[in-house]
Write a protein that holds these residues in place. Structure first.
Motif, PDB file in Angstrom:
ATOM      1  N   UNK A  89       0.808  -1.216   0.000  1.00 31.02           N
ATOM      2  CA  UNK A  89       0.000   0.000   0.000  1.00 31.02           C
ATOM      3  C   UNK A  89       0.840   1.264   0.000  1.00 31.02           C
ATOM      4  N   UNK A  90       2.144   1.140   0.305  1.00 28.27           N
ATOM      5  CA  UNK A  90       3.002   2.314   0.269  1.00 28.27           C
ATOM      6  C   UNK A  90       4.407   1.980   0.714  1.00 28.27           C
ATOM      7  N   UNK A  91       5.352   2.830   0.314  1.00 26.02           N
ATOM      8  CA  UNK A  91       6.752   2.690   0.703  1.00 26.02           C
ATOM      9  C   UNK A  91       7.315   4.078   0.958  1.00 26.02           C
ATOM     10  N   UNK A  92       8.079   4.217   2.044  1.00 18.53           N
ATOM     11  CA  UNK A  92       8.664   5.502   2.420  1.00 18.53           C
ATOM     12  C   UNK A  92      10.154   5.339   2.654  1.00 18.53           C
ATOM     13  N   UNK A  93      10.945   6.234   2.063  1.00 20.66           N
ATOM     14  CA  UNK A  93      12.386   6.257   2.274  1.00 20.66           C
ATOM     15  C   UNK A  93      12.690   7.185   3.441  1.00 20.66           C
ATOM     16  N   UNK A  94      13.569   6.735   4.327  1.00 19.64           N
ATOM     17  CA  UNK A  94      13.934   7.530   5.489  1.00 19.64           C
ATOM     18  C   UNK A  94      14.706   8.766   5.047  1.00 19.64           C
ATOM     19  N   UNK A  95      14.267   9.940   5.485  1.00 22.15           N
ATOM     20  CA  UNK A  95      14.947  11.181   5.134  1.00 22.15           C
ATOM     21  C   UNK A  95      16.211  11.402   5.956  1.00 22.15           C
ATOM     22  N   UNK A  96      16.415  10.599   7.000  1.00 22.12           N
ATOM     23  CA  UNK A  96      17.609  10.698   7.824  1.00 22.12           C
ATOM     24  C   UNK A  96      18.619   9.666   7.334  1.00 22.12           C
ATOM     25  N   UNK A  97      19.707  10.093   6.680  1.00 25.84           N
ATOM     26  CA  UNK A  97      20.657   9.121   6.134  1.00 25.84           C
ATOM     27  C   UNK A  97      21.467   8.399   7.193  1.00 25.84           C
ATOM     28  N   UNK A  98      21.439   8.875   8.434  1.00 31.21           N
ATOM     29  CA  UNK A  98      22.233   8.264   9.493  1.00 31.21           C
ATOM     30  C   UNK A  98      21.476   7.205  10.279  1.00 31.21           C
ATOM     31  N   UNK A  99      20.193   7.056  10.028  1.00 35.75           N
ATOM     32  CA  UNK A  99      19.403   6.052  10.745  1.00 35.75           C
ATOM     33  C   UNK A  99      19.552   4.708  10.047  1.00 35.75           C
ATOM     34  N   UNK A 100      19.665   3.607  10.805  1.00 32.26           N
ATOM     35  CA  UNK A 100      19.824   2.292  10.156  1.00 32.26           C
ATOM     36  C   UNK A 100      18.606   1.866   9.347  1.00 32.26           C
ATOM     37  N   UNK A 101      17.419   2.318   9.742  1.00 34.10           N
ATOM     38  CA  UNK A 101      16.217   1.998   8.971  1.00 34.10           C
ATOM     39  C   UNK A 101      16.134   2.853   7.730  1.00 34.10           C
ATOM     40  N   UNK A 102      16.215   2.247   6.553  1.00 33.33           N
ATOM     41  CA  UNK A 102      16.254   2.992   5.295  1.00 33.33           C
ATOM     42  C   UNK A 102      14.886   3.061   4.629  1.00 33.33           C
ATOM     43  N   UNK A 103      14.105   1.989   4.740  1.00 28.28           N
ATOM     44  CA  UNK A 103      12.872   1.873   3.965  1.00 28.28           C
ATOM     45  C   UNK A 103      11.756   1.336   4.844  1.00 28.28           C
ATOM     46  N   UNK A 104      10.563   1.923   4.720  1.00 25.89           N
ATOM     47  CA  UNK A 104       9.359   1.431   5.403  1.00 25.89           C
ATOM     48  C   UNK A 104       8.398   0.895   4.355  1.00 25.89           C
ATOM     49  N   UNK A 105       8.045  -0.377   4.471  1.00 27.11           N
ATOM     50  CA  UNK A 105       7.112  -1.017   3.552  1.00 27.11           C
ATOM     51  C   UNK A 105       5.807  -1.272   4.302  1.00 27.11           C
ATOM     52  N   UNK A 106       4.710  -0.722   3.802  1.00 25.39           N
ATOM     53  CA  UNK A 106       3.400  -0.904   4.416  1.00 25.39           C
ATOM     54  C   UNK A 106       2.566  -1.821   3.539  1.00 25.39           C
ATOM     55  N   UNK A 107       1.963  -2.844   4.169  1.00 24.18           N
ATOM     56  CA  UNK A 107       1.190  -3.852   3.443  1.00 24.18           C
ATOM     57  C   UNK A 107      -0.162  -4.049   4.096  1.00 24.18           C
ATOM     58  N   UNK A 108      -1.164  -4.251   3.266  1.00 24.17           N
ATOM     59  CA  UNK A 108      -2.517  -4.544   3.739  1.00 24.17           C
ATOM     60  C   UNK A 108      -2.862  -5.972   3.346  1.00 24.17           C
ATOM     61  N   UNK A 109      -3.156  -6.789   4.331  1.00 33.21           N
ATOM     62  CA  UNK A 109      -3.338  -8.212   4.111  1.00 33.21           C
ATOM     63  C   UNK A 109      -4.802  -8.544   3.860  1.00 33.21           C
ATOM     64  N   UNK A 110      -5.110  -9.739   3.360  1.00 42.75           N
ATOM     65  CA  UNK A 110      -6.509 -10.107   3.075  1.00 42.75           C
ATOM     66  C   UNK A 110      -7.431  -9.983   4.280  1.00 42.75           C
ATOM     67  N   UNK A 111      -6.883 -10.137   5.479  1.00 49.69           N
ATOM     68  CA  UNK A 111      -7.707  -9.996   6.687  1.00 49.69           C
ATOM     69  C   UNK A 111      -8.002  -8.540   7.009  1.00 49.69           C
ATOM     70  N   UNK A 112      -7.537  -7.612   6.183  1.00 47.02           N
ATOM     71  CA  UNK A 112      -7.675  -6.168   6.360  1.00 47.02           C
ATOM     72  C   UNK A 112      -6.716  -5.629   7.409  1.00 47.02           C
ATOM     73  N   UNK A 113      -5.849  -6.480   7.951  1.00 41.01           N
ATOM     74  CA  UNK A 113      -4.814  -5.998   8.864  1.00 41.01           C
ATOM     75  C   UNK A 113      -3.736  -5.284   8.060  1.00 41.01           C
ATOM     76  N   UNK A 114      -3.175  -4.235   8.647  1.00 35.95           N
ATOM     77  CA  UNK A 114      -2.131  -3.441   8.002  1.00 35.95           C
ATOM     78  C   UNK A 114      -0.886  -3.499   8.873  1.00 35.95           C
TER      79      UNK A 114
END
Length: 513
Positions: free
Chosen positions: A156-181
């Motif tokens: 449902x969406x992907x976000x790149x971390x604007x802070x280059x010094x943080x270990x987390x680079x990418x956030x992947x958001x998914x919506x599953x068949x059960x409607x859980x996100x």
């Protein structure tokens, strides 16, 4: 008594004199005699020139790659200075000329399969070496010869971390068949040779359908109720729920005008940009320690807007970026001014808007607005200027903003000159270096009307109010461009296409000294 000439003055006096010369004046002086030729190759001269003519003007330093200036030689400082000025002249010209171009073709696409770029991002920091593309395939493919590959379903969406010094680079958001996100935070190990192994999951947590932003350890997303949740990535819990005013005080009525389209985080505040509203919130203080198991059940702080502004019309598309202060725009890299109060805590924020209409297509004008957190009952964001940008029904369009003020957009104008109107076919990648606005709004500040540097070059990276529109690229017969990415630090532009290809263009020339 020995007669003094300019070349025989003491070295410290000559260095002071050279501080009043422009870069090309120093190069011209080099041709006069051997004594001055040696002086103009000294490290002190080019250290001063770099600070006076590049860093003080807020210009990027292509090729620096986060190296400390104290480690550079005189020759390296000279090349860095000339390269930065060459990029400035090229980047702000009417028709920037690319010095190198590359076409990336999606690898491993079976015959008859189709691919489409959903997003294209330059990863901040990391020496500007990595481009992230999110590509949709209509049937399975086996990508190869790429640095890293991550295959996702129900995206449902992907976000790149604007802070280059943080270990987390990418956030992947998914919506599953059960409607859980759910949202999963990934790091990338660029040293791994297997392209399927570099993406490393760091944290996964329950999330919301519409991801908005990832900055450092803070993630923002909203749901159908239009409430924006600020999530602590490391703890995996909702830190604050940013509520919006109810329609007729009825919580069951969900006003489309309050649907959030973007957010900007400040040290203690957050600005949310909705389809017809801007809201300013104060964030609750971060607890010193949060047990992850208990944090999932801890109620988030409910926050109401401190101030709001309603646009006159609904917004079709919007991009927003906080302006990088000139004092932070040099060798230190991407840093943010902070501190307790003052303008440092509230940077100038650029907003590029295309308003909606009653027709199936939005308006053919982009509006540059300066939004600051100093919203109050009688205040409003400052409308800096409008930019003609024709679009065409069913033809892709896109726009991006850089933190140094470069606006880049994709529209349907396919020829230079004449009125701004869409043709039957064709597209244009155009841009403009937006003026800097004061903290309280108003006219551009800093250099005055029409200020220029030596030999007619712009005085700063940003332009004055009548700065020209730059045409980076144009195609007359094809409508296949659909996504843009921008790297101001190295002078690069990436253009994604509807068939999965990506065109890379560089504008920083190599400078021989």
């Amino acid at each position: 008594m020995v007669a003094l000439s300019f070349a025989t003055l003491p070295t410290d006096i000559l260095v002071l004199v050279l501080r009043h010369l422009g870069v090309y004046g120093i190069l011209a002086l080099r041709q006069s005699c051997k004594a001055l030729e040696a002086l103009t190759r000294s490290r002190t001269v080019w250290h001063d020139a770099l600070h006076a003519h590049v860093l003080a003007r807020g210009l990027p330093l292509p090729g620096l790659h986060a190296r400390p200036l104290s480690t550079l030689t005189a020759v390296e400082l000279e090349k860095l200075t000339l390269r930065a000025l060459a990029l400035l002249r090229n980047w702000t010209s009417a028709h920037p000329r690319s010095t190198r171009s590359i076409e990336l073709v999606p690898p491993g696409i079976p015959a008859g399969a189709r691919a489409r770029n959903l997003a294209v991002h330059y990863l901040p920091g990391r020496e500007g070496r990595y481009l992230l593309t999110i590509t949709f395939y209509d049937e399975p493919a086996a990508p190869r010869k790429v640095v890293a590959t991550l295959r996702c379903m129900n995206l449902t969406g992907a976000n790149v971390n604007t802070d280059p010094n943080h270990p987390g680079i990418l956030a992947i958001t998914q919506r599953w068949p059960s409607d859980a996100v759910t949202t999963c935070i990934f790091s990338i190990d660029f040293s791994v040779r297997d392209p399927h192994a570099p993406f490393l999951p760091l944290q996964e947590f329950a999330s919301f359908r519409f991801p908005l932003a990832l900055e450092g350890s803070v993630f923002a997303a909203s749901g159908p109720d239009n409430i924006v949740r600020v999530i602590d990535v490391e703890a995996g819990c909702v830190r604050a729920a940013l509520r919006v005013p109810h329609e007729h005080d009825d919580p069951t009525l969900r006003n489309e005008d309050q649907r959030c389209m973007g957010a900007v985080f400040l040290p203690r505040h957050v600005l949310t940009f909705c389809r017809q509203w801007i809201h300013l919130y104060e964030l609750p203080p971060v607890p010193p320690t949060i047990p992850p198991n208990n944090a999932l059940h801890a109620p988030p702080a409910a926050c109401d807007p401190l101030a709001s502004h309603k646009w006159q019309w609904r917004i079709d598309s919007l991009v927003v970026a906080s302006r990088l202060p000139a004092c932070d725009a040099g060798a230190a890299g991407w840093t943010r001014s902070g501190g307790e109060g003052g303008d440092a805590a509230f940077p100038s924020i650029d907003v590029l808007i295309r308003f909606d209409t009653w027709f199936p297509w939005p308006v053919n004008i982009l509006h540059h607005t300066a939004a600051t957190p100093y919203l109050h009952a009688d205040g409003a964001p400052t409308m800096a200027h409008s930019i003609p940008s024709p679009i065409r029904l069913f033809t892709p369009s896109d726009m991006v903003l850089g933190r140094r003020g470069t606006a880049l957009w994709l529209d349907a104008q396919a020829y230079d000159g004449g009125p701004a109107q869409a043709g039957d076919h064709g597209q244009r990648v155009a841009g403009k270096v937006l003026p800097v606005t004061g903290a309280l709004g108003g006219r551009a500040t800093g250099e005055g009307e029409g200020a220029v540097g030596e030999e007619g070059e712009p005085d700063r990276w940003h332009g004055e109010e009548r700065a020209q529109t730059m045409t980076f690229h144009m195609q007359e017969d094809d409508d296949g461009w659909n996504k843009l990415a921008l790297d101001e630090e190295e002078g690069r532009v990436a253009v994604g296409t509807v068939d999965g290809r990506v065109h890379l263009f560089e504008y920083a020339p190599g400078v021989e000294v």
